[in-house]
Design an enzyme around this catalytic site. Structure first.
Site, PDB file in Angstrom:
ATOM      1  N   ASP A  14      -6.631  -7.162 -89.620  1.00 29.22           N
ATOM      2  CA  ASP A  14      -5.851  -8.323 -89.219  1.00 29.22           C
ATOM      3  C   ASP A  14      -4.632  -7.794 -88.467  1.00 29.22           C
ATOM      4  O   ASP A  14      -4.264  -6.625 -88.589  1.00 29.22           O
ATOM      5  CB  ASP A  14      -5.433  -9.118 -90.463  1.00 29.22           C
ATOM      6  CG  ASP A  14      -4.685 -10.382 -90.094  1.00 29.22           C
ATOM      7  OD1 ASP A  14      -4.954 -10.941 -89.026  1.00 29.22           O
ATOM      8  OD2 ASP A  14      -3.810 -10.804 -90.874  1.00 29.22           O
ATOM      9  N   LYS A  15      -3.992  -8.652 -87.667  1.00 29.08           N
ATOM     10  CA  LYS A  15      -2.861  -8.169 -86.873  1.00 29.08           C
ATOM     11  C   LYS A  15      -1.533  -8.421 -87.566  1.00 29.08           C
ATOM     12  O   LYS A  15      -0.866  -7.487 -88.019  1.00 29.08           O
ATOM     13  CB  LYS A  15      -2.856  -8.824 -85.483  1.00 29.08           C
ATOM     14  CG  LYS A  15      -1.719  -8.299 -84.575  1.00 29.08           C
ATOM     15  CD  LYS A  15      -1.688  -9.006 -83.247  1.00 29.08           C
ATOM     16  CE  LYS A  15      -1.148 -10.412 -83.341  1.00 29.08           C
ATOM     17  NZ  LYS A  15       0.310 -10.424 -83.684  1.00 29.08           N
ATOM     18  N   THR A  16      -1.160  -9.684 -87.693  1.00 27.44           N
ATOM     19  CA  THR A  16       0.157 -10.014 -88.220  1.00 27.44           C
ATOM     20  C   THR A  16       0.251  -9.654 -89.696  1.00 27.44           C
ATOM     21  O   THR A  16      -0.561 -10.083 -90.508  1.00 27.44           O
ATOM     22  CB  THR A  16       0.439 -11.507 -88.030  1.00 27.44           C
ATOM     23  OG1 THR A  16       0.259 -11.859 -86.655  1.00 27.44           O
ATOM     24  CG2 THR A  16       1.847 -11.848 -88.472  1.00 27.44           C
ATOM     25  N   ASP A  71      -4.168 -14.796 -83.711  1.00 29.26           N
ATOM     26  CA  ASP A  71      -3.126 -14.891 -82.704  1.00 29.26           C
ATOM     27  C   ASP A  71      -3.720 -15.011 -81.302  1.00 29.26           C
ATOM     28  O   ASP A  71      -4.931 -14.930 -81.092  1.00 29.26           O
ATOM     29  CB  ASP A  71      -2.209 -13.663 -82.789  1.00 29.26           C
ATOM     30  CG  ASP A  71      -0.798 -13.983 -82.309  1.00 29.26           C
ATOM     31  OD1 ASP A  71      -0.621 -15.003 -81.621  1.00 29.26           O
ATOM     32  OD2 ASP A  71       0.134 -13.212 -82.614  1.00 29.26           O
ATOM     33  N   ASP A 124      -3.875  -9.131 -95.008  1.00 32.88           N
ATOM     34  CA  ASP A 124      -2.832  -9.506 -95.967  1.00 32.88           C
ATOM     35  C   ASP A 124      -3.345 -10.486 -97.008  1.00 32.88           C
ATOM     36  O   ASP A 124      -2.616 -10.874 -97.903  1.00 32.88           O
ATOM     37  CB  ASP A 124      -1.618 -10.094 -95.247  1.00 32.88           C
ATOM     38  CG  ASP A 124      -1.978 -11.298 -94.390  1.00 32.88           C
ATOM     39  OD1 ASP A 124      -3.124 -11.781 -94.493  1.00 32.88           O
ATOM     40  OD2 ASP A 124      -1.118 -11.757 -93.611  1.00 32.88           O
ATOM     41  N   GLY A 125      -4.600 -10.901 -96.894  1.00 35.73           N
ATOM     42  CA  GLY A 125      -5.190 -11.737 -97.922  1.00 35.73           C
ATOM     43  C   GLY A 125      -5.016 -13.217 -97.710  1.00 35.73           C
ATOM     44  O   GLY A 125      -5.664 -14.003 -98.389  1.00 35.73           O
ATOM     45  N   ALA A 126      -4.173 -13.645 -96.782  1.00 35.58           N
ATOM     46  CA  ALA A 126      -3.904 -15.072 -96.626  1.00 35.58           C
ATOM     47  C   ALA A 126      -5.109 -15.809 -96.061  1.00 35.58           C
ATOM     48  O   ALA A 126      -5.646 -16.719 -96.681  1.00 35.58           O
ATOM     49  CB  ALA A 126      -2.688 -15.271 -95.733  1.00 35.58           C
ATOM     50  N   ASN A 127      -5.536 -15.425 -94.859  1.00 30.90           N
ATOM     51  CA  ASN A 127      -6.677 -16.080 -94.223  1.00 30.90           C
ATOM     52  C   ASN A 127      -7.884 -15.165 -94.154  1.00 30.90           C
ATOM     53  O   ASN A 127      -8.817 -15.428 -93.403  1.00 30.90           O
ATOM     54  CB  ASN A 127      -6.306 -16.521 -92.801  1.00 30.90           C
ATOM     55  CG  ASN A 127      -5.241 -17.604 -92.800  1.00 30.90           C
ATOM     56  OD1 ASN A 127      -5.287 -18.516 -93.599  1.00 30.90           O
ATOM     57  ND2 ASN A 127      -4.276 -17.470 -91.909  1.00 30.90           N
ATOM     58  N   ASP A 128      -7.869 -14.082 -94.909  1.00 30.42           N
ATOM     59  CA  ASP A 128      -8.924 -13.076 -94.784  1.00 30.42           C
ATOM     60  C   ASP A 128      -9.781 -12.966 -96.039  1.00 30.42           C
ATOM     61  O   ASP A 128     -10.546 -12.012 -96.170  1.00 30.42           O
ATOM     62  CB  ASP A 128      -8.290 -11.703 -94.490  1.00 30.42           C
ATOM     63  CG  ASP A 128      -7.315 -11.755 -93.328  1.00 30.42           C
ATOM     64  OD1 ASP A 128      -7.626 -12.441 -92.351  1.00 30.42           O
ATOM     65  OD2 ASP A 128      -6.246 -11.132 -93.403  1.00 30.42           O
TER      66      ASP A 128
END
Length: 1313
Positions: free
Chosen positions: A584-586, A829, A958-962
């Site tokens: 992931d990027k951000t 993004d 980061d686990g949020a949307n992944d």
């Protein structure tokens, strides 16, 4: 109000008894609920069934077959289901054989429960089944479940007192059930403990009919469409903690759902609270709201683990050794096995207790009853439909619930790993909005998350309707995935079982050979049986499972020391062969925090056209809508006097210099309605006139309502009202493309595309802001749908922020590339921002050609097509033309394009290509480097596609949307502050990607350790087998203490210390260790080493017979003397072989440290070697007597020299073993011959063939269009040539030193193409 406070009801346990009635089978009806629907399927439904899935292409979920019943059809948990009813004839015959085999057949049934089902039951329709067999498929593996079918009758619902039986009686009862039923397990299902099993009715004199409590004679049964119907009885079974219900109309079982299926937002708002009676009725079906991880009593665990095939084999071996008078060795094995069993069972019990305490929580909650009265009940009593009151100070959610009133600030780090609190808002009361937990996640409070605080309006309660409970919740599904993980799709584990089978085959050959040869020599039957069966215990090493586990335990501890926490130890070995990492990027490659670069506002040019001005600081903005948008369009809240929210929102709000207040009731009386948040300038004199604040109030903006950010919608918005104003205003923030599409065209600046391309090409993160006035009443503003207000906006400007790379990112990416590990960025993004970050961190080479892929779905009779745009390091965009001829895609690049290119694409294009161009998708996935604007589901699809091509995929986010991608990857790493998260197998405490090479390094070390231990244990057993076979030729054998010395001191000590060697601290090797045990290198290694062992032992066996002092072994005296000179020669050289095999299989660099760094292993090797030399050359008298050694006679120079000859021969073998392992196996076979013998076309690594075809096919993409293509282009031919001239112009401008700004015509050409 009759609630839980009623002492009589609180003391009782709601249960039900199985009635005797059954549904009659309806002739002529199909038993499958998939192929015979009650209504004719629509065209869309038919297409949905035929759409390919990654699992289908990968051999995962099989296609539906006619005539087969399914549960969860076309779902990830799809499984076949077969009905069975008991056959008295089969049952009687089976038990005759069980008794005849002294229970051995029953033991086999315990290992294979479905076999006992087929032996005691007959196939029947599901409508008549009393038991069901469920078959799950995982690629080429399958798993079986045998479950009982219960029939529940409303008229038999009783209140049963809690069981007062003794624990001993429960153990005896479980033992009885186990003997009768191979699939028996104590049910921890959603059904209550009062459920009757198939073994008879429970008669409890103290049970009472609920007639006095007016319990209805019907059950509230949720249907598969989401509605509730009344039934008198229902047939159910439980599998993997989920209840399945029989549907008599479709004659199929369907999964129990909560209120998350088929419910509109209006339906959810209709719930006013359930009365106690309705709650009790639903409780019968849904059961307790608890995620209970079963804690098996130690007595049960001991009994079940003792039936493990390993321990059964140990019992067989020990009995054989005692019969053969191997007292010492058998006693030691008994003691070690008991200690191992007890410690293993205790550890399992502790793990169950720890997991249960981590997962299972309970609390008291407040629910609203039908008469608007609030009742406090235990959280276990919650059922879907209950109206739950969320306390203002927050709570831990015990269920999944949808907010109906108010807002909540929630910490979801337990489930997602995202440490930033999120704001949950109430769902809109609309009949046309179908509730979906993914689309409406910002309105859903998930089980296991922490509600930090709530916001309420006018003293109203913050309420939420319960939609899912227990294992139906999102947390419950994650826990189920931990409790029932899919089979390990890893070559090493598969091959290890096959190799044990090969060893069993070798043991069978030795068994037959020994029995025949000893029979020919006239030995007794008992001697032949003991010696033959003894070979089986030698060839199959009993300590193999223990030795394989030790290496993983060491790796777990090393990972924990480096702040990498693992909840799936089986994933450690797989991480050692990862060859593709998705990032992931951000928050992963870049910092969470953003630096404000400025804002770009809209202004009018001299020619009266709207255009974007130069970038300015937010502090210099006038008090107008752009500044108001920056100050209000966010999700920031105040917790413990600190502002908390998304880092971007925090930085944006901080740049305005305004103040955020969340005032109480008294502070907001000046507003007409309650405002959850108020923003105002920090300067106190921002007042139109200070003389009359009542008529000219200060500048304050109240945020009335928030539409949270949605990754699928790519935007968020807020409804605000300025103090003293008469109407509301909406401010919207999101991706520039989305905001521009929602804005009125006349308000979008003419240079919008040019400015956007300019900033994104430089790697900035760009957001757009828009505004519109709203003429709404307050109640309508609270209910209106976001789609109705997020339209006809007025474009305000753009927010430009800089997302800096983490300092660890670039060197880690470079390190992975040096190790030939592919890296991919998958982000939500902007494409150009992602591409700029990719180039900056080295994920895309500085001179590498990037081809942007855009796919358009079919529209108005036109077929779907793909366009390609080439970019290089110096030009932001170079247009190209794509034509489609008979579904074939032709790409026309300019002459400057090289073949070291990669692809970049966005989520919309991914969806089109995934559906309409599966063949092209493989090429795009193999060469893809940047995947932007990807939704969470698309991220998971990408991981699955990579796996289907043969990649071993790691995912770091980061686990949020992944979450989906993290769970789907072979090794998912969540960057979270939490020590452990169920979002992924691995959680890193260091919030950067430095954990990736660490995990790969430890995985490689663990894999090489597992390989080494397995090869060593196999070589040890075969070496001992050779020794026994050589000595059996003269009817001799090793003595009891010799076996003990080899098995306990040499083998066990080495196996325990083997895994303590740490991972290699140098750079990652450019190749990964082998993952297949049954491949050329490992097999050749074992074969050559064993051949060498046979040669040396055979030589020593015959060489000692040529000595002048040699005395042949007399088999007639073997009862008194078991050993002889032959025994001495074979035993002496074999003990050095065991030591040397441990040394050569304990590989060092490039995957592990040198063996001497493992002090315990190297020290034990040294000590054992010295002791073996003493034992061979000059052992003490006590040792000679204990080992029953027959040494060469003392005082004879030839005999003395022979002892040293054994040591010299062992040294020669040691040198040869090192040469075999490091030169022949490692250098010649593995490194040199592997690539030459590897057949790409037959390889399971399909990506190799795709990559080869891309390199060999010079026409894909072609350098220039053919004449036929140019003729076919017609008018587009001139367009293509103009695009190339434009590209040349851009290049010339940059060559002359002009800034890489992009003229508008580039974007125009892109959109036109």
């Amino acid at each position: 109000m009759a609630g839980v406070n009623n002492p009589r009801r609180a003391a009782l346990n709601l249960s039900f008894l199985r009635g005797g009635r059954r549904h009659t089978h309806r002739q002529g009806q199909c038993h499958t609920g998939v192929y015979q629907p009650t209504t004719t399927p629509t065209v869309e439904e038919q297409r949905a069934r035929l759409l390919p899935t990654p699992g289908d292409r990968d051999g995962g979920r099989p296609e539906l077959q006619p005539g087969v019943d399914y549960i969860n059809a076309n779902d990830d948990e799809q499984a076949e289901i077969y009905g069975y009813c008991r056959s008295k004839l089969k049952t009687g015959i089976t038990w005759v054989f069980i008794i005849a085999t002294a229970g051995l057949l029953r033991l086999v049934f315990h290992w294979v429960p479905q076999l006992m089902l087929k032996c005691t039951h007959s196939r029947c329709s599901l409508s008549k089944a009393t038991r069901v067999l469920i078959v799950e498929y995982f690629k080429k593996y399958k798993r079986h479940f045998v479950k009982n079918v219960y029939e529940v009758h409303a008229c038999n619902i009783r209140l049963l007192p809690r069981s007062s039986g003794s624990r001993l009686w429960m153990v005896l009862q479980d033992l009885l059930y186990f003997l009768v039923d191979a699939s028996y397990e104590r049910e921890y299902s959603v059904l209550h403990s009062g459920t009757n099993s198939i073994y008879g009715e429970r008669d409890d004199k103290s049970s009472h009919q609920l007639e006095d409590l007016n319990l209805p004679t019907t059950l509230s049964l949720p249907t598969h469409t989401g509605s509730i119907k009344e039934v008198e009885s229902v047939r159910v079974f439980t599998c993997k903690k989920v209840l399945y219900i029989w549907d008599a109309d479709t004659e199929s079982f369907y999964r129990l759902h909560g209120l998350d299926v088929g419910q509109t937002a209006e339906d959810l708002h209709r719930y006013r609270g359930l009365c106690w009676l309705e709650q009790a009725r639903r409780h019968v079906i849904f059961g307790d709201n608890a995620i209970r991880v079963p804690i098996t009593p130690i007595s049960h665990l001991l009994f079940l683990e003792s039936l493990n095939p390993f321990y059964i084999f140990q019992v067989f071996s020990v009995c054989l050794w005692y019969a053969d008078n191997y007292i010492w060795y058998a006693t030691v094995i008994v003691v070690t096995s008991v200690v191992s069993l007890v410690s293993e069972v205790y550890q399992m019990h502790c793990n169950q207790v720890a997991l249960s305490r981590t997962i299972q929580t309970a609390d008291t909650v407040q629910v609203v009853r039908g008469d608007d009265q609030v009742d406090t009940i235990p959280s276990e009593h919650l059922v879907p439909g209950d109206l739950m009151v969320i306390p203002r100070q927050g709570c831990m959610m015990q269920c999944d619930a949808v907010l109906l009133k108010g807002n909540c600030i929630v910490n979801e780090s337990m489930l997602t790993g995202e440490s930033v609190p999120v704001t949950k808002t109430s769902i809109v009361d609309r009949p046309d909005v179908i509730y979906n937990d993914k689309e409406h996640s910002r309105h859903t409070l998930f089980c296991g998350t922490q509600v930090i605080q709530t916001r309420f309006y006018g003293g109203e309660r913050v309420v939420a309707v319960v939609v899912r409970t227990g294992f139906l919740t999102s947390k419950g599904s994650l826990v189920r995935s931990i409790m029932y993980p899919p089979p390990v799709d890893f070559k090493f584990q598969q091959d290890s079982y096959k190799f044990v089978g090969v060893l069993a085959g070798i043991a069978s050959i030795g068994f037959i050979y020994t029995a025949i040869t000893k029979y020919i020599r006239g030995l007794s039957a008992s001697t032949i049986a003991l010696d033959s069966m003894d070979l089986i215990t030698i060839v199959i090493p009993p300590a193999l499972p223990m030795a394989m586990t030790v290496g993983i335990l060491y790796a777990l501890q090393r990972l924990k020391n480096q702040k990498i926490f693992c909840i799936s130890p089986r994933s450690i070995n797989i991480s050692g062969v990862l060859n593709c990492i998705c990032f992931d990027k951000t928050g992963t490659l870049t910092e969470d925090g953003l630096d404000m670069r400025g804002v770009v506002s809209v202004c009018r040019s001299p020619c009266r056209q709207l255009e974007l001005s130069q970038m300015t600081s937010p502090a210099t903005l006038p008090h107008d809508h752009l500044l108001y948008a920056l100050a209000t369009c966010h999700s920031i809240t105040i917790i413990n006097l600190q502002q908390v929210g998304d880092p971007l929102d925090l930085k944006m709000f901080e740049s305005t210099g305004w103040i955020l207040d969340e005032p109480g009731l008294d502070d907001t009386n000046k507003y007409d309605m309650m405002m959850p948040s108020v923003v105002r300038p920090s300067a106190p004199d921002i007042v139109i006139s200070s003389e009359n604040v009542e008529t000219e109030p200060p500048l304050e903006l109240g945020i009335l309502r928030q539409f949270p950010f949605s990754s699928s919608l790519q935007r968020m918005s807020v409804i605000t009202r300025r103090l003293g104003a008469s109407n509301f205003e909406l401010y919207c923030k999101g991706s520039p493309e989305m905001i521009a599409s929602l804005s009125r065209s006349e308000t979008v600046p003419v240079n919008f595309s040019e400015k956007l391309l300019q900033y994104t090409y430089q790697g900035f993160r760009v957001l757009a802001l828009a505004w519109r006035p709203l003429k709404l009443s307050y109640p309508k503003a609270q209910r209106i749908n976001r789609d109705e207000v997020e339209c006809d906006l007025e474009f305000l400007g753009m927010l430009v922020m800089e997302n800096r790379l983490k300092i660890e990112t670039t060197p880690i990416i470079s390190q992975l590339h040096s190790a030939n590990i592919r890296t991919i960025m998958v982000t939500g993004d902007n494409m150009l921002t992602a591409l700029s970050v990719g180039r900056e961190c080295g994920l895309v080479g500085p001179q590498q050609q990037v081809i942007s892929v855009k796919a358009v779905p079919p529209n108005q009779g036109l077929r779907a097509y793909i366009t390609f745009h080439a970019t290089t390091a110096n030009t932001p965009a170079s247009p190209m033309v794509t034509t489609q001829v008979d579904s074939g895609v032709h790409i026309n690049l300019d002459e400057g394009t090289n073949y070291s290119y990669c692809f970049a694409m966005e989520g919309k294009s991914w969806g089109v290509v995934h559906q309409y161009f599966p063949d092209i998708l493989q090429k795009l996935v193999v060469r893809g480097a940047i995947f932007a604007r990807m939704s969470p589901d698309q991220k998971q699809q990408l991981v699955l596609e990579l796996q289907s091509l043969g990649y071993f995929v790691g995912m770091c986010g980061d686990g949020a949307n992944d979450c989906g991608a993290l769970k789907a990857a072979h090794a998912g790493i969540s960057l979270s502050e939490a020590e452990a998260s169920v979002a992924s197998p691995f959680t890193s405490g260091n919030p950067n990607i430095s954990c990736v090479p660490t995990l790969i390094r430890e995985g490689r070390c663990a894999l090489v350790t597992s390989f080494g231990i397995f090869k060593y244990m196999a070589a040890y057993s075969l070496t001992q087998f050779v020794s026994i076979m050589v000595l059996y030729s003269i009817d001799s054998n090793l003595t009891d203490l010799q076996f003990l010395w080899i098995d306990l001191f040499l083998i066990t000590v080495f196996a325990i210390f083997f895994g303590r060697t740490e991972s290699y601290k140098g750079p990652l090797a450019a190749y990964s260790p082998p993952s297949a045990l049954l491949s050329v290198a490992p097999i050749m290694s074992i074969i050559i080493h064993i051949a060498t062992v046979i040669g040396f032992q055979t030589f020593c066996f015959f060489y000692v017979q040529d000595q002048p002092w040699f005395e042949p072994f007399n088999a007639t005296t073997s009862d008194d003397i078991l050993a002889g000179h032959e025994n001495y020669a074979v035993f002496s050289v074999s003990q050095f072989q065991y030591i040397m095999l441990a040394l050569v299989f304990s590989r060092g660099p490039p995957f592990r440290q040198h063996v001497y760094s493992n002090y315990l292993l190297s020290g034990s090797l040294l000590v054992m070697t010295v002791f073996s030399v003493i034992l061979t050359v000059s052992p003490p008298v006590q040792i000679i007597n204990s080992f029953e050694l027959v040494l060469p006679p003392e005082g004879n120079s030839y005999a003395d020299f022979f002892r040293w000859q054994m040591v010299l021969i062992s040294l020669l073998y040691s040198a040869l073993a090192v040469f075999i392992e490091y030169v022949i196996i490692d250098y010649l076979i593995y490194q040199k011959c592997k690539s030459k013998l590897h057949n790409v076309d037959k390889s399971k690594k399909k990506y190799l063939a795709v990559e080869r075809d891309l390199q060999q096919d010079k026409t894909w993409p072609p350098l220039s269009p053919s004449d036929a293509e140019l003729a076919a282009l017609g008018d587009r031919k001139e367009l293509m040539l103009d695009a190339r001239r434009l590209n040349d112009t851009v290049k010339k401008g940059e060559a002359n030193g002009h800034a890489p700004g992009v003229p508008t015509t580039v974007t125009q050409f892109q959109s036109s193409l």
